[in-house]
Design a protein around this motif. Structure first.
Motif: not given
Length: 280
Positions: A103-116, A269-275
């Protein structure tokens, strides 16, 4: 007219290659594309020699030069791959993800910035400009970002826009779809051999049959079931063949196949989100 944006691919697998192949035939010059990956230098050399794009071992350098960053790494490398470039990402860059299930929310969390972020689900037919690509906007992406993504993916085929929650279904249907067709062709080729047709003759007949059927589906307003029945004469050869497919529950198998692929996309998606949550 050639686009002036620089694109960096994080990952150099089959999907990245398909997109690079399609994009360099149309809107982008090879020198506008930078490719980097985790550690496979041989793969980067192959991509460079085949498509004449730029390759860069230094991932942060590759990211900093980009206007658009395409995330295309292997599923097992997603968390490490994104966090390793997070510091180099600027909020003015556009992130496009072709990562199944992420998900885009997971990617945002991994980057740690409010990126488009725009999520895209193309398929490998992008290599010949025939991809079916679905796009979905992340929280910080807007119509301008969508327009850029549309322009990019129209260079490799048809584009549609869907809500992000529909991308699991899209992944299962059209993202994985070419593999289902190839698998069917494998079976048709084996059958042709068993009934005595030469391989070259069988291949030409199979390919044209699939192309013709696809064109009929595209140009006709008739439902597929109607087109099927028009080919199926009572007591004829097609009816005999269809009866065997029914006995083997062919349609049920295809439906179950697509449902399982959609479920697997959600699982990934869920497994990565949990990680991500575990390592916060």
């Amino acid at each position: 007219m050639t686009n002036t944006k620089t694109i960096t691919f994080i990952g150099a697998g089959s999907m990245a290659e398909a997109l690079i192949s399609g994009m360099t035939k149309t809107l982008y010059k090879p020198e506008q594309i930078i490719v980097t990956n985790r550690s496979n230098k041989e793969r980067l050399e192959y991509i460079q020699n085949t498509y004449h794009v730029r390759v860069e071992a230094d991932k942060e350098k590759a990211v900093k030069e980009a206007d658009i960053i395409i995330l295309a790494m292997k599923p097992k490398d997603v968390a490490e791959g994104i966090t390793s470039i997070a510091q180099a990402i600027d909020k003015h860059q556009l992130i496009i993800s072709v990562l199944a299930g992420v998900s885009t929310e997971t990617i945002i969390s991994l980057i740690g910035k409010n990126v488009p972020i725009v999520r895209a689900m193309p398929n490998t037919s992008a290599a010949i400009g025939q991809s079916a690509t679905a796009l979905a906007l992340g929280r910080y992406a807007n119509d301008k970002h969508l327009a850029i993504a549309k322009e990019l993916f129209r260079t490799v085929g048809a584009v549609t826009v869907v809500p992000e929650e529909d991308l699991h279904a899209v992944t299962a249907l059209s993202g994985s779809g070419p593999a289902y067709i190839y698998y069917m062709v494998e079976a048709m080729e084996k059958a042709a051999e068993e009934i005595g047709l030469e391989q070259s003759v069988a291949k030409d007949l199979i390919l044209q049959t699939i192309i013709g059927a696809a064109e009929m589906l595209k140009s006709s307003k008739k439902h597929p079931s109607v087109l099927r029945k028009e080919v199926t004469s009572p007591g004829g050869t097609t009816e005999a063949g269809i009866k065997v497919l029914e006995d083997y529950r062919y349609q049920e198998a295809v439906i179950s196949c697509i449902k399982r692929a959609a479920k697997r996309s959600a699982e990934l998606g869920q497994s990565l989100l949990q990680l991500v949550k575990t390592h916060r």
